[in-house]
Scaffold this motif. Structure first.
Motif, PDB file in Angstrom:
ATOM      1  N   GLU A 173       0.967  -1.287  -0.032  1.00 58.67           N
ATOM      2  CA  GLU A 173      -0.077  -0.113  -0.039  1.00 58.67           C
ATOM      3  C   GLU A 173       0.798   1.368  -0.043  1.00 58.67           C
ATOM      4  O   GLU A 173       0.142   2.146   0.022  1.00 58.67           O
ATOM      5  CB  GLU A 173      -0.801  -0.013   1.181  1.00 58.67           C
ATOM      6  N   VAL A 174       2.243   1.094  -0.017  1.00 62.63           N
ATOM      7  CA  VAL A 174       3.118   2.357  -0.019  1.00 62.63           C
ATOM      8  C   VAL A 174       2.715   3.480  -0.832  1.00 62.63           C
ATOM      9  O   VAL A 174       2.844   4.463  -0.489  1.00 62.63           O
ATOM     10  CB  VAL A 174       4.376   2.077  -0.044  1.00 62.63           C
ATOM     11  N   TRP A 175       2.785   3.201  -2.159  1.00 61.11           N
ATOM     12  CA  TRP A 175       2.223   4.200  -3.102  1.00 61.11           C
ATOM     13  C   TRP A 175       1.131   4.624  -3.109  1.00 61.11           C
ATOM     14  O   TRP A 175       0.804   5.843  -3.005  1.00 61.11           O
ATOM     15  CB  TRP A 175       2.533   3.514  -4.718  1.00 61.11           C
ATOM     16  N   TYR A 176      -0.158   3.800  -2.825  1.00 64.33           N
ATOM     17  CA  TYR A 176      -1.290   4.457  -2.246  1.00 64.33           C
ATOM     18  C   TYR A 176      -1.176   5.380  -1.160  1.00 64.33           C
ATOM     19  O   TYR A 176      -1.863   6.491  -1.192  1.00 64.33           O
ATOM     20  CB  TYR A 176      -2.291   3.349  -2.007  1.00 64.33           C
ATOM     21  N   GLN A 177      -0.616   4.981  -0.158  1.00 66.29           N
ATOM     22  CA  GLN A 177      -0.586   5.818   1.067  1.00 66.29           C
ATOM     23  C   GLN A 177       0.336   7.118   0.826  1.00 66.29           C
ATOM     24  O   GLN A 177      -0.027   8.306   1.201  1.00 66.29           O
ATOM     25  CB  GLN A 177       0.348   5.249   2.183  1.00 66.29           C
ATOM     26  N   ALA A 178       1.360   6.992  -0.175  1.00 65.53           N
ATOM     27  CA  ALA A 178       2.139   8.280  -0.353  1.00 65.53           C
ATOM     28  C   ALA A 178       1.568   9.056  -1.275  1.00 65.53           C
ATOM     29  O   ALA A 178       1.537  10.258  -0.944  1.00 65.53           O
ATOM     30  CB  ALA A 178       3.358   7.664  -1.260  1.00 65.53           C
ATOM     31  N   ALA A 179       0.625   8.463  -2.031  1.00 72.17           N
ATOM     32  CA  ALA A 179      -0.282   9.505  -2.865  1.00 72.17           C
ATOM     33  C   ALA A 179      -1.142  10.303  -2.056  1.00 72.17           C
ATOM     34  O   ALA A 179      -1.393  11.416  -2.132  1.00 72.17           O
ATOM     35  CB  ALA A 179      -1.141   8.768  -4.138  1.00 72.17           C
ATOM     36  N   LEU A 180      -1.713   9.899  -1.053  1.00 68.60           N
ATOM     37  CA  LEU A 180      -2.824  10.472  -0.275  1.00 68.60           C
ATOM     38  C   LEU A 180      -1.985  11.520   0.706  1.00 68.60           C
ATOM     39  O   LEU A 180      -2.406  12.273   1.015  1.00 68.60           O
ATOM     40  CB  LEU A 180      -3.521   9.256   0.719  1.00 68.60           C
ATOM     41  N   SER A 181      -0.763  11.047   1.208  1.00 64.30           N
ATOM     42  CA  SER A 181       0.031  11.972   2.115  1.00 64.30           C
ATOM     43  C   SER A 181       0.296  13.271   1.214  1.00 64.30           C
ATOM     44  O   SER A 181       0.147  14.345   1.563  1.00 64.30           O
ATOM     45  CB  SER A 181       1.342  11.242   2.299  1.00 64.30           C
ATOM     46  N   SER A 182       0.710  13.049  -0.116  1.00 60.07           N
ATOM     47  CA  SER A 182       0.774  14.111  -1.061  1.00 60.07           C
ATOM     48  C   SER A 182      -0.162  14.948  -1.162  1.00 60.07           C
ATOM     49  O   SER A 182      -0.105  16.293  -1.197  1.00 60.07           O
ATOM     50  CB  SER A 182       1.582  13.432  -2.367  1.00 60.07           C
ATOM     51  N   ALA A 183      -1.435  14.360  -1.286  1.00 56.78           N
ATOM     52  CA  ALA A 183      -2.651  14.993  -1.419  1.00 56.78           C
ATOM     53  C   ALA A 183      -3.032  15.882  -0.152  1.00 56.78           C
ATOM     54  O   ALA A 183      -3.482  17.189  -0.419  1.00 56.78           O
ATOM     55  CB  ALA A 183      -3.838  14.074  -1.761  1.00 56.78           C
ATOM     56  N   ARG A 184      -2.696  15.456   1.036  1.00 52.23           N
ATOM     57  CA  ARG A 184      -3.047  16.279   2.226  1.00 52.23           C
ATOM     58  C   ARG A 184      -1.933  17.520   2.096  1.00 52.23           C
ATOM     59  O   ARG A 184      -2.617  18.623   2.460  1.00 52.23           O
ATOM     60  CB  ARG A 184      -2.563  15.307   3.324  1.00 52.23           C
ATOM     61  N   VAL A 185      -0.879  17.267   1.783  1.00 51.53           N
ATOM     62  CA  VAL A 185      -0.037  18.391   1.908  1.00 51.53           C
ATOM     63  C   VAL A 185      -0.255  19.611   0.589  1.00 51.53           C
ATOM     64  O   VAL A 185      -0.391  20.712   0.831  1.00 51.53           O
ATOM     65  CB  VAL A 185       1.587  18.303   1.273  1.00 51.53           C
ATOM     66  N   ASN A 186      -0.713  18.988  -0.590  1.00 54.06           N
ATOM     67  CA  ASN A 186      -1.168  19.860  -1.532  1.00 54.06           C
ATOM     68  C   ASN A 186      -2.602  20.672  -1.128  1.00 54.06           C
ATOM     69  O   ASN A 186      -2.822  21.811  -1.367  1.00 54.06           O
ATOM     70  CB  ASN A 186      -1.738  18.944  -2.875  1.00 54.06           C
ATOM     71  N   ALA A 187      -3.426  19.716  -0.240  1.00 50.14           N
ATOM     72  CA  ALA A 187      -4.679  20.666   0.207  1.00 50.14           C
ATOM     73  C   ALA A 187      -4.342  21.873   1.048  1.00 50.14           C
ATOM     74  O   ALA A 187      -4.869  22.879   0.981  1.00 50.14           O
ATOM     75  CB  ALA A 187      -5.702  19.577   0.925  1.00 50.14           C
ATOM     76  N   GLU A 188      -3.373  21.511   1.819  1.00 45.65           N
ATOM     77  CA  GLU A 188      -2.620  22.622   2.730  1.00 45.65           C
ATOM     78  C   GLU A 188      -2.285  23.827   2.014  1.00 45.65           C
ATOM     79  O   GLU A 188      -2.579  24.878   2.127  1.00 45.65           O
ATOM     80  CB  GLU A 188      -1.746  21.925   3.810  1.00 45.65           C
ATOM     81  N   LEU A 189      -1.393  23.440   0.992  1.00 46.83           N
ATOM     82  CA  LEU A 189      -0.928  24.314   0.037  1.00 46.83           C
ATOM     83  C   LEU A 189      -1.986  25.188  -0.704  1.00 46.83           C
ATOM     84  O   LEU A 189      -2.097  26.536  -0.829  1.00 46.83           O
ATOM     85  CB  LEU A 189       0.202  24.019  -0.922  1.00 46.83           C
ATOM     86  N   ALA A 190      -2.988  24.447  -1.308  1.00 42.51           N
ATOM     87  CA  ALA A 190      -4.187  25.263  -1.849  1.00 42.51           C
ATOM     88  C   ALA A 190      -5.017  26.114  -0.826  1.00 42.51           C
ATOM     89  O   ALA A 190      -5.236  27.269  -1.322  1.00 42.51           O
ATOM     90  CB  ALA A 190      -5.116  23.968  -2.491  1.00 42.51           C
ATOM     91  N   ASP A 191      -5.009  25.678   0.454  1.00 38.63           N
ATOM     92  CA  ASP A 191      -5.610  26.557   1.406  1.00 38.63           C
ATOM     93  C   ASP A 191      -5.007  27.677   1.621  1.00 38.63           C
ATOM     94  O   ASP A 191      -5.624  28.684   1.673  1.00 38.63           O
ATOM     95  CB  ASP A 191      -6.054  25.731   2.583  1.00 38.63           C
ATOM     96  N   ILE A 192      -3.653  27.418   1.930  1.00 39.24           N
ATOM     97  CA  ILE A 192      -2.819  28.905   2.286  1.00 39.24           C
ATOM     98  C   ILE A 192      -2.875  29.573   1.092  1.00 39.24           C
ATOM     99  O   ILE A 192      -2.897  31.013   1.245  1.00 39.24           O
ATOM    100  CB  ILE A 192      -1.714  28.293   2.740  1.00 39.24           C
ATOM    101  N   ALA A 193      -2.807  29.295  -0.056  1.00 33.56           N
ATOM    102  CA  ALA A 193      -2.728  29.973  -1.330  1.00 33.56           C
ATOM    103  C   ALA A 193      -4.153  30.966  -1.410  1.00 33.56           C
ATOM    104  O   ALA A 193      -4.063  32.015  -1.930  1.00 33.56           O
ATOM    105  CB  ALA A 193      -2.497  29.156  -2.514  1.00 33.56           C
ATOM    106  N   GLU A 194      -5.210  30.127  -1.158  1.00 34.69           N
ATOM    107  CA  GLU A 194      -6.408  30.998  -1.370  1.00 34.69           C
ATOM    108  C   GLU A 194      -6.612  31.985  -0.232  1.00 34.69           C
ATOM    109  O   GLU A 194      -6.985  33.077  -0.401  1.00 34.69           O
ATOM    110  CB  GLU A 194      -7.519  29.803  -1.221  1.00 34.69           C
ATOM    111  N   GLN A 195      -6.006  31.533   0.968  1.00 35.22           N
ATOM    112  CA  GLN A 195      -6.071  32.813   1.805  1.00 35.22           C
ATOM    113  C   GLN A 195      -5.089  34.037   1.620  1.00 35.22           C
ATOM    114  O   GLN A 195      -5.572  35.053   1.695  1.00 35.22           O
ATOM    115  CB  GLN A 195      -5.477  32.143   3.371  1.00 35.22           C
TER     116      GLN A 195
END
Length: 260
Positions: A173-195
């Motif tokens: 499951e390592v690549w699946y988990q890595a993809a979701l981890s990357s998505a969480r970081v991207n979500a934070e970046l998207a949120d701070i960029a919107e702010q």
């Protein structure tokens, strides 16, 4: 000449090519050597970041002396059902090329080589002794690489009850988990960029730039999460229910059979 052993000048050219940022294939063409030869030379002598011509040449001399003083190795066994008729040299070449790519992705050299070995086995698991034998390195080097991979939650340990030893198992499951981890970081970046867009003002050049960043990351994130949670899960489920690639359970069964 192609087919001869690498000379000291060849190794200096390899070091110069690495310093210039050339790919292994380009370096190999300049030397008129197979790319697998250059890849093997680099990965056996410190990897792309640690390769030194002097050290590599001396290490090769030491290995040659050990080979001449040691008894000849046994002839390779003929292909069996366990190897599926694969050519050992082709598998070895694949492992080295995979390790090289993992190295360019940022993994330490030995970590990439261990990970490549695990990926190139049907069981997805190996013992420390098996890794030492395949990579021809010290147990301490294997232990250090295993510790790194465990810390990153890429592999796990499983006890082999029959032989009182541990097997290192790659997490499927390592690549699946890595993809979701990357998505969480991207979500934070998207949120701070919107702010930031709101702080600067959406109609200003800076605000518009940040708004574009937020929207881009949001769209990419949606695609990643949807593909990981829906499309890939459906494909993987069909494969396992059809008996193709039956995950870690199949690997453990094969590992137990090989150990008995």
């Amino acid at each position: 000449m192609p087919g001869d052993r690498l000379t000291y000048q060849d190794r200096r050219d390899i070091a110069a090519g690495l310093a210039a940022g050339l790919t292994y294939s380009v370096i190999a063409r300049g030397l008129q050597r197979p790319a697998s030869t250059v890849t093997r030379e680099i990965m056996r002598n410190g990897g792309p970041a640690g390769y030194r011509a002097d050290q590599a040449h001396q290490a090769t001399k030491r290995r040659a002396r050990r080979r001449t003083s040691a008894p000849p190795p046994p002839s390779p066994a003929p292909p069996t059902a366990a190897t599926h008729g694969r050519a050992a040299e082709a598998v070895q070449d694949f492992r080295e090329r995979l390790a090289a790519v993992l190295g360019r992705a940022g993994l330490p050299s030995m970590v990439g080589r261990v990970l490549a070995c695990l990926y190139a086995t049907d069981t997805g698991s190996l013992t420390s002794a098996e890794l030492v034998q395949q990579l021809q390195v010290s147990p301490a080097s294997i232990s250090k690489a295993i510790g790194y991979l465990e810390k990153q939650e890429v592999i796990r340990r499983e006890r082999d009850p029959r032989r009182r030893r541990e097997r290192y198992v790659i997490d499927e499951e390592v690549w699946y988990q890595a993809a979701l981890s990357s998505a969480r970081v991207n979500a934070e970046l998207a949120d701070i960029a919107e702010q930031g867009a709101k702080v600067l003002g959406a109609t200003t050049p800076g605000g518009a730039r940040l708004q574009d960043v937020s929207q881009f990351l949001g769209h990419v994130n949606h695609d990643i999460v949807h593909s990981a949670n829906h499309r890939w899960r459906q494909i993987h489920f069909r494969r396992t229910t059809d008996g193709v690639g039956d995950g870690s359970a199949r690997a453990r069964q094969a590992s137990s059979a090989a150990s008995s």
